[in-house]
Design a protein around this motif. Structure first.
Motif, short mmCIF file in Angstrom:
data_model
loop_
_atom_site.label_atom_id
_atom_site.label_comp_id
_atom_site.label_asym_id
_atom_site.label_seq_id
_atom_site.Cartn_x
_atom_site.Cartn_y
_atom_site.Cartn_z
N LEU A 242 -15.94 -8.67 -30.72
CA LEU A 242 -15.32 -9.85 -31.34
C LEU A 242 -15.74 -11.14 -30.63
CD1 LEU A 242 -11.70 -8.56 -32.06
CD2 LEU A 242 -13.35 -9.33 -33.77
N GLN A 243 -16.04 -11.02 -29.35
CA GLN A 243 -16.46 -12.21 -28.59
C GLN A 243 -17.79 -12.76 -29.10
OE1 GLN A 243 -16.56 -11.08 -24.44
NE2 GLN A 243 -14.56 -10.08 -24.55
N GLN A 244 -18.56 -11.91 -29.80
CA GLN A 244 -19.87 -12.33 -30.30
C GLN A 244 -19.81 -12.86 -31.73
OE1 GLN A 244 -22.14 -12.24 -27.91
NE2 GLN A 244 -20.57 -11.24 -26.64
N VAL A 245 -18.65 -12.79 -32.34
CA VAL A 245 -18.52 -13.24 -33.73
C VAL A 245 -18.31 -14.74 -33.75
CG1 VAL A 245 -17.16 -13.08 -35.85
CG2 VAL A 245 -17.62 -11.03 -34.48
N LYS A 246 -19.27 -15.47 -34.28
CA LYS A 246 -19.21 -16.94 -34.32
C LYS A 246 -19.13 -17.48 -35.75
CE LYS A 246 -19.72 -16.76 -29.89
NZ LYS A 246 -18.51 -16.93 -29.03
N GLN A 247 -19.25 -16.59 -36.73
CA GLN A 247 -19.21 -17.03 -38.13
C GLN A 247 -17.80 -17.48 -38.51
OE1 GLN A 247 -20.27 -14.09 -36.97
NE2 GLN A 247 -22.23 -13.49 -37.87
N PRO A 248 -17.68 -18.30 -39.56
CA PRO A 248 -16.35 -18.64 -40.07
C PRO A 248 -15.63 -17.37 -40.54
CG PRO A 248 -18.02 -20.12 -40.97
CD PRO A 248 -18.76 -19.03 -40.26
N VAL A 249 -14.32 -17.31 -40.26
CA VAL A 249 -13.54 -16.12 -40.56
C VAL A 249 -12.24 -16.52 -41.26
CG1 VAL A 249 -12.35 -14.10 -39.62
CG2 VAL A 249 -14.47 -14.91 -38.55
N LEU A 250 -11.91 -15.77 -42.31
CA LEU A 250 -10.59 -15.88 -42.94
C LEU A 250 -9.87 -14.56 -42.73
CD1 LEU A 250 -8.44 -17.21 -44.74
CD2 LEU A 250 -9.67 -16.29 -46.72
N ILE A 251 -8.66 -14.64 -42.17
CA ILE A 251 -7.83 -13.46 -41.96
C ILE A 251 -6.74 -13.45 -43.03
CG2 ILE A 251 -6.29 -12.27 -40.35
CD1 ILE A 251 -7.71 -13.94 -38.11
N MET A 252 -6.67 -12.37 -43.79
CA MET A 252 -5.63 -12.18 -44.80
C MET A 252 -4.75 -11.01 -44.37
SD MET A 252 -7.66 -12.42 -48.42
CE MET A 252 -8.14 -13.99 -49.14
N TRP A 253 -3.44 -11.15 -44.59
CA TRP A 253 -2.56 -10.07 -44.17
C TRP A 253 -1.32 -10.00 -45.06
CZ3 TRP A 253 -5.19 -8.43 -39.79
CH2 TRP A 253 -4.77 -7.20 -39.24
N GLY A 254 -0.90 -8.79 -45.36
CA GLY A 254 0.38 -8.59 -46.02
C GLY A 254 1.48 -8.52 -44.98
#
Length: 305
Positions: A242-254
């Protein structure tokens, strides 16, 4: 005659209780636009839908969770394919694709996605993943960042949680062997699937039947157990990528997710400082299936902004 008697004697130990033949499952659950790709010793089932009128439309790849299939994305495909080329996959070890010849190993899924995108000549794509498919998405983005533009994580696996008992039992030694050889009543699986929904009345019987059918594909119960055992033996997922993930991220959750707690939103927000999030008050583990219209609108906004 001797071989028939031998097979009959040992069938409880070598056969799969309640297994449904692959050709019958294809008859029931293939879609009009189903496609297949020979890859890594499997016949991978996937959909590739582009209703934009633009052959060069941006690509969205959607990955389902454990025990599920590409069908869980059907509503999102209808909506997003008006704007993108949308690809959904029956992940290895599940759905009509079935068991991976290697079972489960480190980087199996991200290596698969790398070869899958190469086979379809996809240079870049947005990645969308639910639960296990979320883990697949962010690991792929970390290992092959040049191929990933944006990421949507829906109730994603990653951080430690206490899974439902059925997952714990299948991950035990011989759990897959036992699951494959023990008759599974439909109503028992229906009860498990209901735990993934925040409002049970939204879950339709044909959807529950589909989950049951595809779990009964020859080899799928033992293949799913191999995935669970891999995670169990390592005490969870390796979140260091996860430390290498630099892209834009959207987190969705119920908010009413009974499988992976909503508290994991904050864990992902801490690991992915660039991420934004949305929480659905009346939803469970699979927003794309339980509230497809509402969640797809949020996904479309994020992907197009």
């Amino acid at each position: 005659m001797l071989s028939q008697a031998w097979n009959a004697m040992f069938s409880p130990f070598t056969g799969e209780a309640g297994a449904i033949a692959l050709d019958e499952l294809q008859r029931r659950h293939e879609l009009p636009d189903s496609r297949y790709l020979e890859l890594q010793g499997m016949r991978v089932h996937y959909r590739d839908v582009n209703r934009t009128g633009n052959p060069g439309a941006p690509v969205v790849i959607m990955l389902h969770g454990i025990f599920a299939s590409l069908h869980t994305w059907n509503d999102w495909t209808d909506i997003l394919s008006q704007h993108f080329r949308v690809i959904s996959i029956d992940n290895p070890n599940f759905g009509l694709t079935g068991p991976h010849p290697q079972g489960m190993r480190k980087h199996l899924y991200s290596d698969f996605l790398n070869e899958f995108t190469d086979a379809l000549n996809i240079q870049q794509a947005h990645m969308v993943g639910n639960s296990l498919g979320g883990w697949m998405s962010w690991e792929f983005a970390a290992r092959f960042p040049h191929k990933v533009q944006k990421i949507i994580l829906l109730d994603s696996a990653g951080f430690f949680f206490m899974p439902p008992m059925v997952l714990l039992s299948m991950g035990l030694p011989f759990g897959g062997w036992l699951a494959a050889r023990t008759p599974l009543p439909r109503k028992a699986l229906y009860a498990i699937v209901r735990t993934t929904y925040g409002r049970k009345e939204r879950l339709q019987k044909p959807v529950m039947d589909r989950y049951y059918d595809l779990l009964m594909r020859p080899g799928n119960r033992m293949a799913a157990a191999a995935v669970l055992r891999f995670v169990r033996n390592r005490g969870g997922f390796d979140t260091r990528p996860l430390q290498q993930v630099k892209q834009p991220v959207l987190i969705m959750w119920g908010k009413n997710d009974g499988w992976i707690p909503v508290a994991h939103v904050e864990k992902f927000r801490q690991a992915l400082l660039q991420a934004e999030s949305v929480i659905y008050e009346d939803c469970g583990h699979m927003p794309m299936e339980e509230i497809p219209q509402r969640s797809a609108v949020d996904a479309l906004r994020f992907l197009q902004q």
